[in-house]
Design an enzyme around this catalytic site. Structure first.
Site, mmCIF file in Angstrom:
data_model
loop_
_atom_site.group_PDB
_atom_site.id
_atom_site.type_symbol
_atom_site.label_atom_id
_atom_site.label_comp_id
_atom_site.label_asym_id
_atom_site.label_seq_id
_atom_site.Cartn_x
_atom_site.Cartn_y
_atom_site.Cartn_z
ATOM 1 N N CYS A 40 0.850 -1.192 0.000
ATOM 2 C CA CYS A 40 0.000 0.000 0.000
ATOM 3 C C CYS A 40 0.885 1.241 0.000
ATOM 4 O O CYS A 40 2.025 1.214 0.452
ATOM 5 C CB CYS A 40 -0.861 -0.052 1.258
ATOM 6 S SG CYS A 40 -1.804 1.435 1.584
ATOM 7 N N SER A 42 0.761 3.669 1.907
ATOM 8 C CA SER A 42 1.152 4.088 3.260
ATOM 9 C C SER A 42 2.521 3.517 3.633
ATOM 10 O O SER A 42 3.287 4.162 4.361
ATOM 11 C CB SER A 42 0.108 3.658 4.285
ATOM 12 O OG SER A 42 -1.112 4.315 4.031
ATOM 13 N N HIS A 45 4.929 5.829 2.004
ATOM 14 C CA HIS A 45 5.078 7.108 2.735
ATOM 15 C C HIS A 45 6.177 6.991 3.788
ATOM 16 O O HIS A 45 6.917 7.938 4.035
ATOM 17 C CB HIS A 45 3.772 7.479 3.454
ATOM 18 C CG HIS A 45 2.656 7.986 2.575
ATOM 19 N ND1 HIS A 45 2.813 8.980 1.642
ATOM 20 C CD2 HIS A 45 1.342 7.645 2.507
ATOM 21 C CE1 HIS A 45 1.656 9.229 1.045
ATOM 22 N NE2 HIS A 45 0.738 8.424 1.551
ATOM 23 N N HIS A 61 0.796 -3.827 6.073
ATOM 24 C CA HIS A 61 -0.368 -3.715 6.965
ATOM 25 C C HIS A 61 -1.642 -4.141 6.255
ATOM 26 O O HIS A 61 -2.724 -3.780 6.679
ATOM 27 C CB HIS A 61 -0.488 -2.267 7.463
ATOM 28 C CG HIS A 61 -0.674 -1.302 6.327
ATOM 29 N ND1 HIS A 61 0.369 -0.838 5.576
ATOM 30 C CD2 HIS A 61 -1.785 -0.779 5.786
ATOM 31 C CE1 HIS A 61 -0.097 -0.055 4.624
ATOM 32 N NE2 HIS A 61 -1.406 -0.008 4.716
ATOM 33 N N CYS A 168 -6.765 -3.203 4.034
ATOM 34 C CA CYS A 168 -6.503 -1.758 3.928
ATOM 35 C C CYS A 168 -7.278 -1.123 2.786
ATOM 36 O O CYS A 168 -8.182 -0.341 3.019
ATOM 37 C CB CYS A 168 -5.024 -1.412 3.833
ATOM 38 S SG CYS A 168 -4.814 0.389 3.949
#
Ligand code: APR
Ligand code: ZN
Length: 367
Positions: A40, A42, A45, A61, A168
């Site tokens: 993902c 995230s 990031h 995650h 997610c």
């Protein structure tokens, strides 16, 4: 036990594949054999340094797997249960939990957001060094210890590689439509960004009975996926001014609902600017730390435009995740169209390179 994990040690550096030690689950925790994990934005990031985080850290995650053992006091799952991992542990007792808003429970801030378990420590080590567990799930590893409320039981006939996405992208995207915005049938919906999260927003809008779903991206292949999933219109924002393209499509000043699923200030402002009077813009994408947006408050009051946020699709994981899995199993949720490819964990850095270039949909790691 020894496990194999992709470890983040330094901003901007490739993840390293390492053997780590995973301790037994403590009270209120669950040991899961992780079978698959989506990648993902995230996670990216963190690798990019846009979000700060302790290191070394096992990222990932968006996982699914099978419960191996449970710690003392665990009642909601048993060994052998198939689970989707949730990155939103919650306490079950606070005002938010009791009112069905588990995603706002403050437990997540002390645990998952710090990459530690309920007692503030981690179960992962490398020699003498503590290794942190991203969002308390750390699914870029073949085994994980997670809080009980992060292991959500699902039906056993669902393919774990596909339904890992529920943890997610699907929860965040469909939840934003169904739970946060509660989009009514017949609405016009704009979706800005068609990665795993944005494509899930589109699926949610289709399921909700939106009359028009207008997808925006700069990547033609993700716009093609948006069409496959049920977008009625696609706009490449490299070539088209989105806000001025909308009136001819919707027949009014803009759209009823605009979802931002990238995490950029300029596209959040675009989503707000795309609203018809009375419309609602929902920030789903998560922005780098410290950024701010500019909104004209006169337009907000005069035209009654709403700007709101959605975290984890306002989901109540034990209630919503099995429903998302049922939607997939009943042919109502085209998860396969979100998946670009499946890889071995050794190829993880190439998947992040593709995500950074913006030319991929979801990649799934099979452990
Ligand atoms: N304009 C339009 N589309 C863009 C732009 C832009 N300026 N920049 C990127 N995109 C598109 C990419 O082409 C890609 O299709 O946005 C999509 C982002 O997809 P992913 O990188 O796969 O991100 P995803 O995992 O879907 O997450 C999106 O939600 O949960 C948050 O932290 C996550 O902020 C991230 C966002
Ligand atoms: Zn995610």
């Amino acid at each position: 036990m020894d496990i194999t994990a992709a470890v983040f040690r330094e901003v901007g550096q490739p993840l390293t594949i390492e053997t780590l030690t995973l301790a037994e689950p403590k009270a209120g925790e669950v040991l899961v054999k992780v079978m698959a994990s989506g990648i993902c934005h995230s996670d990216l990031h963190v690798i990019n340094g846009e979000w700060s985080s302790p290191t070394p850290l096992v990222l990932g995650h968006e996982g699914a797997g099978i419960v191996e053992t449970v710690g003392a006091g665990v009642t909601s799952v048993s060994p052998g249960d198939h689970v989707v991992l949730s990155w939103m542990p919650y306490c079950r007792r606070c005002e938010y939990c009791l009112s069905g808003r588990q995603n706002l429970c403050e437990l997540v801030e002390r645990t998952a957001y710090q990459s530690v378990m309920l007692d503030g420590t981690t179960r992962l080590t490398s020699g003498d060094e503590d290794v942190y567990s991203y969002l308390a799930t750390a699914s870029f590893a073949n085994w994980a210890v997670v809080p009980e409320t992060a292991a959500i039981r699902i039906r056993k006939d669902a393919p774990l590689d596909k339904v890992s996405l529920v943890g997610c992208a699907v929860a965040t995207g469909i939840g934003a439509v169904a739970n946060t915005a509660r989009v009514p049938m017949g609405s016009t919906v704009l979706v800005v960004g068609c990665g795993g999260v944005g494509l899930s927003v589109i699926s949610g809008a289709v399921i909700a009975g939106a009359s028009q779903v207008i997808a925006v991206d700069i990547n033609e292949s993700n716009l093609d996926r948006a069409k496959q999933i049920g977008a009625t219109h696609t706009l490449n924002s490299r070539n088209v001014d989105v806000v001025s393209a909308l009136p001819p499509i919707t027949g009014k000043a803009g759209v009823d609902y605009a979802f931002e699923a990238i995490g950029l200030t300029e596209t959040i402002e675009m989503a707000y600017g795309a609203l018809a009077p009375g419309g609602t813009a929902i920030v789903v994408g998560q922005v780098a730390e410290g950024k701010t947006i500019t909104i004209d408050p006169f337009v907000m009051s005069d035209r009654e435009k709403t700007l709101t946020g959605s975290n984890y699709g306002s989901c109540r994981p034990p209630l919503d995740f099995p429903k998302f899995v049922d939607l997939y199993m009943n042919g109502r949720l085209p998860l396969d169209s979100l998946i670009e490819r499946t890889i071995d964990i050794s190829e993880i850095n190439t998947a992040f390179d593709a995500m950074a270039r913006g030319d991929t949909a979801r990649t799934i790691i099979i452990h």
